[in-house]
Design an enzyme around this catalytic site. Structure first.
Site, PDB file in Angstrom:
ATOM      1  N   LYS A  12      -3.534  -1.610   4.920  1.00  0.00           N
ATOM      2  CA  LYS A  12      -3.173  -1.676   6.034  1.00  0.00           C
ATOM      3  C   LYS A  12      -4.633  -2.384   6.709  1.00  0.00           C
ATOM      4  O   LYS A  12      -5.572  -1.770   6.785  1.00  0.00           O
ATOM      5  CB  LYS A  12      -3.136  -0.367   6.607  1.00  0.00           C
ATOM      6  CG  LYS A  12      -1.582   0.204   6.463  1.00  0.00           C
ATOM      7  CD  LYS A  12      -1.820   1.024   5.215  1.00  0.00           C
ATOM      8  CE  LYS A  12      -0.421   1.643   4.888  1.00  0.00           C
ATOM      9  NZ  LYS A  12      -0.434   2.332   3.515  1.00  0.00           N
ATOM     10  N   LYS A  35      -5.794   9.279   3.786  1.00  0.00           N
ATOM     11  CA  LYS A  35      -6.479   9.025   2.616  1.00  0.00           C
ATOM     12  C   LYS A  35      -7.592   8.856   2.812  1.00  0.00           C
ATOM     13  O   LYS A  35      -8.329   7.813   2.725  1.00  0.00           O
ATOM     14  CB  LYS A  35      -5.801   7.774   2.031  1.00  0.00           C
ATOM     15  CG  LYS A  35      -4.220   7.639   1.952  1.00  0.00           C
ATOM     16  CD  LYS A  35      -3.470   6.825   3.054  1.00  0.00           C
ATOM     17  CE  LYS A  35      -2.444   6.750   2.763  1.00  0.00           C
ATOM     18  NZ  LYS A  35      -1.311   7.860   2.506  1.00  0.00           N
ATOM     19  N   HIS A  66      -0.602  12.270   5.920  1.00  0.00           N
ATOM     20  CA  HIS A  66      -0.573  11.122   5.252  1.00  0.00           C
ATOM     21  C   HIS A  66      -1.690  10.298   5.258  1.00  0.00           C
ATOM     22  O   HIS A  66      -2.112   9.304   4.812  1.00  0.00           O
ATOM     23  CB  HIS A  66       0.219  10.084   6.399  1.00  0.00           C
ATOM     24  CG  HIS A  66       0.900   8.906   5.823  1.00  0.00           C
ATOM     25  ND1 HIS A  66       0.330   7.649   6.125  1.00  0.00           N
ATOM     26  CD2 HIS A  66       1.976   8.535   5.059  1.00  0.00           C
ATOM     27  CE1 HIS A  66       1.000   6.702   5.489  1.00  0.00           C
ATOM     28  NE2 HIS A  66       1.710   7.213   4.455  1.00  0.00           N
ATOM     29  N   ASP A  82     -21.281  14.985   0.291  1.00  0.00           N
ATOM     30  CA  ASP A  82     -22.729  15.365   0.820  1.00  0.00           C
ATOM     31  C   ASP A  82     -22.527  15.004   2.443  1.00  0.00           C
ATOM     32  O   ASP A  82     -21.401  15.447   3.056  1.00  0.00           O
ATOM     33  CB  ASP A  82     -23.817  14.782   0.000  1.00  0.00           C
ATOM     34  CG  ASP A  82     -23.672  15.459  -1.363  1.00  0.00           C
ATOM     35  OD1 ASP A  82     -23.233  16.643  -1.544  1.00  0.00           O
ATOM     36  OD2 ASP A  82     -24.292  14.886  -1.995  1.00  0.00           O
ATOM     37  N   HIS A 136       0.287  -2.487  -0.357  1.00  0.00           N
ATOM     38  CA  HIS A 136       0.059  -1.013   0.485  1.00  0.00           C
ATOM     39  C   HIS A 136      -0.945  -0.970   1.579  1.00  0.00           C
ATOM     40  O   HIS A 136      -1.229   0.137   2.214  1.00  0.00           O
ATOM     41  CB  HIS A 136      -0.087  -0.039  -0.624  1.00  0.00           C
ATOM     42  CG  HIS A 136       0.170   1.470   0.090  1.00  0.00           C
ATOM     43  ND1 HIS A 136      -0.492   2.434   0.000  1.00  0.00           N
ATOM     44  CD2 HIS A 136       1.286   2.021   0.562  1.00  0.00           C
ATOM     45  CE1 HIS A 136      -0.169   3.421   0.608  1.00  0.00           C
ATOM     46  NE2 HIS A 136       1.129   3.224   0.936  1.00  0.00           N
ATOM     47  N   ASP A 195     -10.407 -12.070  15.707  1.00  0.00           N
ATOM     48  CA  ASP A 195     -11.514 -12.762  15.905  1.00  0.00           C
ATOM     49  C   ASP A 195     -12.829 -12.637  14.754  1.00  0.00           C
ATOM     50  O   ASP A 195     -13.764 -13.319  15.269  1.00  0.00           O
ATOM     51  CB  ASP A 195     -12.103 -12.792  17.390  1.00  0.00           C
ATOM     52  CG  ASP A 195     -11.216 -13.335  18.394  1.00  0.00           C
ATOM     53  OD1 ASP A 195     -10.172 -13.996  17.950  1.00  0.00           O
ATOM     54  OD2 ASP A 195     -11.289 -12.744  19.481  1.00  0.00           O
TER      55      ASP A 195
END
Length: 427
Positions: A129, A309, A307, A314, A127, A134
């Protein structure tokens, strides 16, 4: 968090996560900001592109990525791509063959099979991404390569976040990505050469942010991301803001949120109000009473499907990544987050999330839930409590094969795609 907390214990696997200084993080909101930055970085690549994603669709976004990768490969850039077999099941032969014939190493994590035309094998997916260009620039977040991350997709367009990263932490992300794609059978000599090249290339500081890269897998690092969330909430003294698309965390994480709210910390949750899957809102709402009564504030984002996450604690701690706070991400899937210690980034993320809460969310109040039948609520709470308490353990009982990333199989023929012309990995 205090400056003395240089080493972070990541749990059962014994890995010690250290804050890496000297990094720069740029928050990217939605596809409108994310895709141009990634495609531009690939267009400017001189040596190497490593890309992992759960979803790659053959729509206008996927075709734009295809063009960028193809252009890089034709310039002699080493290009490695890994997609998930469940999340990216329908890429055409033409799409894949044009990449592999140009020399792109294209792998599929756990290529699945269809049963009566339906995808199966939806547990323990890749899952993450991640993009590394380079060995000097990286992207980590929750945005897939599909048109539904763009506003012009319509009411179903997703609200999401990623970060663009430069600085020494990129070396850690790069080494991880190389190890991940090496599972596809390139061999240890190939891996050693590539990793040695990374280790010999010192990355100069580019900013003031401290960071570490944390992942979750099904063998040594089964709860590392959740542990970082719990530790950060436990340390919070002023505010906790969590925006998460799929929210049904384990019992211990729920308890940390409740304890923080009870000791006076402002704990705000931004959850889906217009979910892409109805079960998402149903599951999260089962926890509303338990959280609201402890003082946690809940906001439902209603403009479009959420969508994202992301979270902050603080005025210094933040995280962005692929991990939801649900049983799939916390106990089954392969995930990756960056944890950032930087006041400026934290304030920028807080401003973005505050705008969502103020202009695009409906605040959930205890009075909104007063109409629920109390007996049903008690029964439901009993079962939800025990599910939250035991699902991390139950997940270990499920089959846990060592899934691999395999060279892509061209559709229709079952023929393994040619790896293209031979190149020297050290080049």
């Amino acid at each position: 968090m205090s400056d003395a907390e240089v080493v972070v214990d990541a749990g059962r696997g014994g890995r010690r996560l250290r804050w890496i200084a000297g990094n720069d993080f740029q928050l990217l909101e939605n596809g409108e900001q994310f895709f141009p930055r990634v495609f531009d970085a690939i267009a400017q690549a001189k040596r190497e592109v490593v890309l992992e994603t759960f979803i790659l669709f053959e729509d206008k976004v996927g075709l734009a990525l295809h063009a960028a990768l193809l252009g890089a490969a034709k310039r002699g850039v080493k290009v490695d791509v890994m997609v998930d077999g469940f999340g990216s099941p329908d890429l055409s032969r033409e799409f894949l063959e044009s990449l592999t014939s140009a020399g792109v190493r294209f792998r599929v994590y756990d290529p699945g099979h269809r049963v009566f035309g339906k995808r199966v094998g939806w547990l323990r997916r890749m899952h993450r991404k991640i993009v590394v260009v380079d060995g000097e620039r990286a992207f980590v977040g929750g945005i897939n390569y599909s048109a539904d991350h763009l506003g012009d997709f319509g009411p179903e367009a997703k609200q999401d976040y990623s970060v663009e990263i430069t600085g020494p932490i990129v070396g850690h992300i790069h080494r991880f990505a190389l190890h991940a794609i090496a599972v596809g059978g390139q061999g240890r000599r190939w891996l050693r050469r590539r990793v040695a090249a990374v280790q010999s290339h010192a990355i100069a500081p580019t900013g003031s942010a401290d960071a570490f890269f944390v992942t979750r897998d099904n063998h040594r690092h089964t709860n590392d991301i959740e542990r970082q969330y719990r530790a950060a909430i436990r340390s919070a003294r002023q505010r906790v803001v969590i925006a998460n698309a799929y929210f049904f965390p384990g019992y211990r994480l729920i308890q940390e949120m409740r304890r923080a709210a009870k000791r006076g910390v402002k704990v705000d949750l931004i959850l889906q109000g217009q979910p892409d899957m109805p079960i998402v809102k149903i599951a999260a709402s089962m926890l509303y009473h338990h959280l609201l009564h402890a003082g946690v504030r809940i906001y439902e984002y209603c403009d479009r499907p959420l969508h994202g996450k992301v979270a902050l604690m603080d005025d210094n701690w933040s995280t962005v990544g692929s991990s939801n706070l649900d049983p799939l991400s916390l106990s089954l899937n392969l995930e990756a987050n960056v944890v950032i210690r930087d006041h400026a980034f934290n304030e920028n993320l807080f401003a973005k999330l505050s705008t969502l809460m103020e202009h695009s969310c409906k605040k959930v109040n205890a009075s909104d839930l007063a109409g629920e039948w109390s007996v049903w609520r008690l029964v439901r709470s009993f079962f939800v409590f025990h599910f939250l308490r035991w699902y991390p353990i139950a997940a270990t009982w499920l089959p846990n094969p060592r899934k691999r990333a395999l060279p892509v199989q061209l559709p229709d023929t079952g023929e393994t795609a040619s790896p293209g012309p031979t190149r020297t990995d050290a080049a």
